[in-house]
Design a protein around this motif. Sequence first.
Motif, short mmCIF file in Angstrom:
data_model
loop_
_atom_site.label_atom_id
_atom_site.label_comp_id
_atom_site.label_asym_id
_atom_site.label_seq_id
_atom_site.Cartn_x
_atom_site.Cartn_y
_atom_site.Cartn_z
N ALA A 17 34.58 52.63 38.18
CA ALA A 17 34.96 51.71 37.11
C ALA A 17 36.41 51.26 37.21
O ALA A 17 36.73 50.12 36.91
CB ALA A 17 34.71 52.36 35.75
N TYR B 82 36.39 43.98 29.81
CA TYR B 82 36.68 43.95 31.25
C TYR B 82 38.03 43.27 31.48
O TYR B 82 38.48 42.48 30.65
CB TYR B 82 35.63 43.13 32.01
N TRP C 299 30.06 38.73 39.95
CA TRP C 299 29.63 39.07 38.59
C TRP C 299 30.83 39.05 37.64
O TRP C 299 30.78 38.48 36.55
CB TRP C 299 28.95 40.44 38.62
N VAL D 278 36.81 34.14 30.56
CA VAL D 278 38.11 34.78 30.29
C VAL D 278 38.59 34.37 28.90
O VAL D 278 38.60 33.18 28.56
CB VAL D 278 39.14 34.34 31.36
N LEU E 215 34.80 39.45 28.19
CA LEU E 215 33.78 40.25 27.49
C LEU E 215 32.52 40.31 28.33
O LEU E 215 32.21 39.37 29.02
CB LEU E 215 33.43 39.58 26.17
#
Lengths: 230, 431
Positions: free
Chosen positions: A166, A202, A213, A219, A230
């Motif tokens: 992650a 993110y 992806w 943004v 998101l």
Amino acid sequence: MKKAKKILKPILCFLLVVGVVFCGLYMFTDVIPSGIEEAEAGAGYSSGSTGEAVKQIQTALKNKGYYTGKIDGIFGKLTTAAVKKFQSDNGLKSDGIVGAETMRKLGVTFSAGGNSDADLLARIIYGEARGEEYIGQVAVGAVVLNRVASPLFPNTVSGVIYQAGAFDAVSDGQFNMTPNETAKRAAKDALNGWDPTGGCLYYYNPKTATSKWMLSKTVYLSIGNHSFCL
Amino acid sequence: MSKKGKIIFGIVLSLLLLASAASVTMGILFSQKNAEAKEYGERIDGSYQNAYYEIVDNLNDVETKLGKVAVLSRPTLQQAFLYDIWRQCSVVVSCLSRMTAEEETEKIIGFLNKTGDYCYYLSRKAQTDPPTEQELSTLARFKEILGALNDSVFSLQDKMASDKGIDASVLSDMSAMGEIVKNSSDVDYPELIYDGPFSDGLLDRKALFLEDKEEIAEDKAMEKVKLYFPDASDVKKIGENASSIPAYIFSFVSGGTSGTAQITKNGGYLREYSCYERAVDPQYSPEECAQIAQRFLTDSGYTDMECVWVYDSDSIVYLNFAYAENGVVFYPDLIKVEVNADTGRVLGVECQNYIYNHTLRTVDPAPSNVEISSRIEVKSRRECVIPTEWGTEIRCLEISGTYEGETYYVYYDSETGEEIEALVVVDSLLV
């Protein structure tokens, strides 16, 4: 003599190569141990201790009215006396040594590699965003906490941070660096509910990101080198 | 052999021996390192396998318990099973996330968390309000999807047996199971649970405070920065926030420190401000910091705010303010402020909760009687409104008191008198 030179030349070359490889291994890998071990953090702070941690202890004591001296980071007589008085007033053993229990009662939150959420968060912020503006550092902490609250991610700070792959900082070891004061404060702010991103889950660096992806996500704001989405 | 020849021979022999010794040393070090790497590999595989079998066991249990809930008619066991499902879903999420973080994995984690949260919600209300037929049919749908997921996870065992442990291919197969839960899109999650700040539809969330406020242009927003921070210099727009509270982002220098503020496009309110300043030698007390913060909020257009929590950490004073009206404190309308106790300067403001929640409300009459535990020594009581974890609000009576040297806050539902929350004060200096 000529014959000797003829033999000596390839051997010297061979030795040179071995030497270079050896030095390379020594400098850039841990195959050859350096023999230097880092000193372990002590079990507490007492007379003679110095540094940032002592400053925090002095600040906490001053806030609570036990210390009137300078906040100089030197654990001297005044600090020892203040610690003893504080310990005695709080039902602790009055030995002048600031251990875990005294720290807890003082509300001093620093740790030497502990595993609290604040510590984990400070390390991920430092590893991922230490070059960013302060708001950018808080934003990275907020993304971690937004993930904790989101149903799409694990439900704890450690679960989110250690989720496989992650965060680059965890994969490349930068996560293990000692965070500075700015990262620690940013972690506290994020834990206190600061979220400059408005709920983003993110972030990526548009200059280096390659995941289609990730790049396909909308943004919502950009801070420094990071785009938040998101 | 001549004398010179002998010397050369000696040097050559020494160098050869040295080179051989270096080669042998390196060989030993490399083989040690390889053995270590192999050992670490085995440990990681062991950790993956441990996580895998936890997933298998818990998924299996969850599927079984989902069936059991449907056949029970009394709340006690139903509640226990529903709570177990929530807990075990959380274990599966934790294990799964240790193994993989692909895009597809998010779908599985999302499904499991929602299933767990749904069951948690049902368990909380089961005592007085058992699951309805519709809720049971939702659980049956969960069971069906979990069954398919369970089968797929279980089938990986063959692959693990034929290959060597859990490798990249097994992890990839595990992520691909996200396809199975894609079919769960027909599940009707109650809005109650996912209407909160982290709902899937976060962007649709309304900022109630800004609903009737007019949009302002960038230059007007810049003027607002100078209004809120009179000493601001070098004000520059550095971006925009396009989330559900649209804002302009400005950087500027105030009090000699560089900081960043977000000004809402609607109404030009301060949404967020943050900067970093070292603080080591407090000159201002927490009470003085609270006054500074309150003044700053009033000057920024946030009036009637009451300080409800103060925490002093390393010369930085963190304060929470909530909107108060007619003696009722509205905790959803919360603003957080950070003050440097060395300089008395405001270092941070976070108004997101206030902006989302503040609106004119109708306040019901106060509750007449609640049953307070005799063990708590009551120090104060006040009317308040608290937010729930799913984004709704409850009118409450807040009782603060002490028990065995610790301070507690207990909240009672004004309508039912039921205890709905209990908090213990860990670190707070109430001003």
